[in-house]
Structure formats: C-alpha cells, structure tokens
Design a protein around this motif. Structure first.
Motif, short mmCIF file in Angstrom:
data_model
loop_
_atom_site.label_atom_id
_atom_site.label_comp_id
_atom_site.label_asym_id
_atom_site.label_seq_id
_atom_site.Cartn_x
_atom_site.Cartn_y
_atom_site.Cartn_z
N UNK A 183 6.27 11.38 -26.72
CA UNK A 183 5.24 11.26 -27.75
C UNK A 183 5.15 12.48 -28.68
N UNK A 184 5.05 13.67 -28.09
CA UNK A 184 4.88 14.86 -28.92
C UNK A 184 6.12 15.13 -29.77
N UNK B 177 -0.63 8.91 -37.33
CA UNK B 177 -0.20 8.77 -35.94
C UNK B 177 -1.00 7.63 -35.32
N UNK B 178 -0.29 6.67 -34.73
CA UNK B 178 -0.94 5.50 -34.15
C UNK B 178 -0.69 5.42 -32.65
N UNK C 286 -2.84 14.54 -28.34
CA UNK C 286 -2.22 14.03 -29.57
C UNK C 286 -3.12 14.30 -30.78
N UNK C 287 -4.43 14.17 -30.58
CA UNK C 287 -5.37 14.46 -31.67
C UNK C 287 -5.26 15.92 -32.10
N UNK C 288 -5.13 16.79 -31.10
CA UNK C 288 -5.02 18.23 -31.38
C UNK C 288 -3.76 18.51 -32.21
N UNK D 263 -5.19 10.30 -37.31
CA UNK D 263 -4.90 9.79 -35.97
C UNK D 263 -5.70 8.51 -35.75
N UNK D 264 -5.01 7.45 -35.36
CA UNK D 264 -5.65 6.14 -35.16
C UNK D 264 -5.40 5.67 -33.74
#
Length: 383
Positions: free
Chosen positions: A263-264, A283-284, A305-307, A316-317
């Motif tokens: 992911x990252x 980003x979803x 992920x938000x960070x 970010x969604x």
C-alpha cells in the motif's frame, strides 16, 4: 496586457505578504553520508559571519570528522535541550532557545532526525518549520535516501529500509536546494581513509551500503531530484509572474490501497507520477465494513495512509462496498472524481478466484472508459 499574463487575486497577494515574514530555508542535499554537506554548510556560515551576518549553530553532527569540527569551534553554539527519557539524558535541538536568541541565520543539521518521543515536535524538520515561522533563516542538510517518496526505490537499490524520512513537500518549500555531488570513487576513498565512519565500520560499509553500484544509483537519484526541483521552481516562478500554461490540468491520479505490504509503495509511486504531471493525487481505500465495525488493524492502517496522504497533499477517501463489487466501487469513485489514471497493486486473487469472480482490472476496464490503469507488481511475492 502581456499575452499569458494573469492578474493576481487579493488572496494571492496576501499570501505573498505572509510568506515575506517567513525565514528563508536553504538545504544542502547529497547522495550519501560523507559527500560534504555539513562541511559546505559550515563554510557558508563563516562566509556570512565575515559579511557581518549574525549566525549561530542550532545543531551540527561532526561525526568526529576533524575538518568539520575545526569549522564549528569559532561559531556561536546554542546549547542543546536536555531531555530525560527512560532513565537517560538525551540532547535535542532547542527550538525555543533559538527563537528567543533570534539570530539572522541558524544551522540545523540532520533534517530527517526523529526527536525523543517526549519532545514538543516529532521530527526535526518540524522544529525547522517553527524557526522559519519566527522569521529566522535556516541552513540545513539531508541525504537523498531520506525523502519519503524515494523510500521504496532506495530500499530496492541498497536493501536498507530508511526509517527517518521527511515529506517531499517540505523540501519543495525550500528557497534554495544545493546538490553536493562527489563521484562514488571519491566517496569510497574518503570512507577507506576513515573520514566518514569509525575504522571498525569501514569494511562492512564498503561491502554493503557503500558499494560502487549503490553509490552510482543514489547519485543518479540526487541529480534527478534536484533537476526536477529546478523545473518545478521555474514553473512556480512563471505562475508568480502571472504566466499561465498547461500544467497537468487534464490529468487526475488515483491510487487504490488495500491491506498488504504494497500500500505505502503504491502511494509513493502515485505521488511521483502526480508530481511529474503536476497534478492532484487521490488515495482510495475500499472497506467491507462500516467505520464502527472495522478491526483495530484496519483502523491503524487507515490512519497510517491518511498520514502519508497529508504529507503528499493528497485527498484520502474511504469508501464502503455496500454490496457492490470492488471494481464497481473503484469505477464509481473514479468517475465522480474525474480520475484519468488509476494505480493498482498486483491482484492478490488466485487464478481460480479470478475465474469465479472475475479480474478486478478487467472489470474496471469494462466499466470505466477513457481511464488508464497502471499495475504495480508486489515485490514481496515470488514464484
């Protein structure tokens, strides 16, 4: 009126006035330890002092290099902050003391450093932001491997996971970025002469991080990064002067992230594509569960992920499936957000699952028209 000229709005003018109150940031960047970033920064400090500029040292890491230590001795040093942590006294940059002293320029080394957990700010670059807000100019230094978006590339080149990182966006706020460049041959020679690490670490470093191949690749990364930085500054200068032009207005990038080690890396890849196209990044994450039913692990991942999204100035969604196929959810969001390029990780589904449920990529391609799809392979999977 000059062709291509665009009159600045009152908001833009106010923003420029606010920016004038900030200190200036100059960053020396290098491909690896030992290229001479700190040494050059100290040389500039002495040149400024000779011109009558008030310069102090906030923090400098000499790494026991005599030539560097000699340049430190004649400059004023702000005492470090003493912090007690787990029975030990540790030293950190004293941001408040620097602001109180109010010099014209302060030297702050090791920009990517992580502060002691009980510190007022988590990272040293955040201390630098606070100093700049006080109107004090900062000279600093960092190595290329500490840039967030290059984390996966550096790991692939060197096999080293770099833990201390800074957001690319912070480097891009610098008023000046100076590349300190030396050849791999010179760098290895300095290492052998004991000018970078202690004698006990030399052989291990030569065989691992400081191989000729690694240093050449890191040097190329540094050169590219600074070249991209120059291009971006040129674009910003044109915009400041009121010139307009096409800068990625027709492209919108979306990265889809699910659980797993990929992911990252996908987010960083998406940011680099968006950055080069000078466009926005979305980003979803598609979730099976409503927010109150998510596991602790999923909530932690979403926060991470938000960070990262915040660092990259991305939206970010989190979208709930609500009985839809994952391909349909991705397509629905892509259409509503006017996305032109989707970045996906390699599917974790087995061939049998794809036969029964269908390929996510094929389904998206059928459901969404005019959208390009990038598939990023999962480096953790082999065989």
């Amino acid at each position: 009126m000059v062709p291509g000229y665009k009159r600045k709005t009152p908001e833009e003018i106010l923003q420029e006035i606010e920016q004038l109150k900030y200190g200036k940031l100059k960053v020396y960047i290098g491909s690896a330890p030992g290229v001479g970033k700190t040494y050059r920064m100290l040389q500039e400090a002495h040149e400024l002092v000779a011109e009558g500029v008030d310069v102090v040292i906030g923090i400098i890491e000499t790494h026991n290099r005599k030539e560097t230590a000699d340049l430190v001795s004649s400059l004023e040093i702000i005492p470090k902050q003493q912090i007690q942590y787990k029975g030990h006294i540790l030293e950190e940059l004293d941001t408040e003391a620097i602001i109180k002293r109010a010099p014209d320029v302060v030297l702050v080394d090791e920009l990517a450093h992580t502060n002691v957990p009980t510190s007022a700010r988590e990272k040293r670059y955040m201390d630098v932001e606070k100093i700049l807000q006080a109107g004090i100019n900062v000279l600093s230094a960092v190595n290329i491997q500490h840039l967030e978006s290059l984390h996966d590339i550096v790991e692939k080149i060197t096999g080293v996971k770099v833990r201390e990182r800074i957001p690319d966006s912070f480097l891009h706020t610098a008023d000046e970025v100076i590349l300190i460049d030396v050849t791999p041959e010179i760098l290895r020679k300095r290492l052998k002469e004991g000018k970078i690490y202690h004698q006990s670490k030399i052989e291990q470093s030569l065989a691992n991080f400081f191989t000729k191949g690694n240093l050449s690749s890191l040097r190329e990364l540094s050169l590219r990064e600074v070249a991209d930085d120059v291009d971006e500054r040129s674009e910003k200068a044109k915009l400041r002067d009121g010139q307009t032009g096409p800068i990625g207005t027709h492209e919108k990038i979306m990265v889809c992230v699910q659980h797993g080690g990929n992911a990252e890396r996908l987010i960083r890849r998406g940011w680099r594509i968006a950055s080069r196209l000078k466009t926005s990044l979305t980003i979803l994450h598609v979730s099976n569960e409503a927010s109150m039913n998510r596991s602790q692990e999923e909530r932690k991942k979403i926060q991470d992920w938000k960070k990262l999204a915040t660092q990259f100035n991305a939206s970010f969604i989190v979208e709930q499936m609500n009985k839809r196929k994952i391909s349909q959810v991705i397509t629905d969001v892509a259409v509503s957000e006017k996305i032109t390029q989707i970045i996906l990780g390699q599917s974790a589904r087995t061939r049998w699952e794809e036969i029964k449920k269908g390929s996510i990529v094929n389904n998206i391609m059928r459901e969404a028209t005019g959208i390009d799809i990038h598939i990023v392979s999962d480096q953790t999977k082999r065989g």
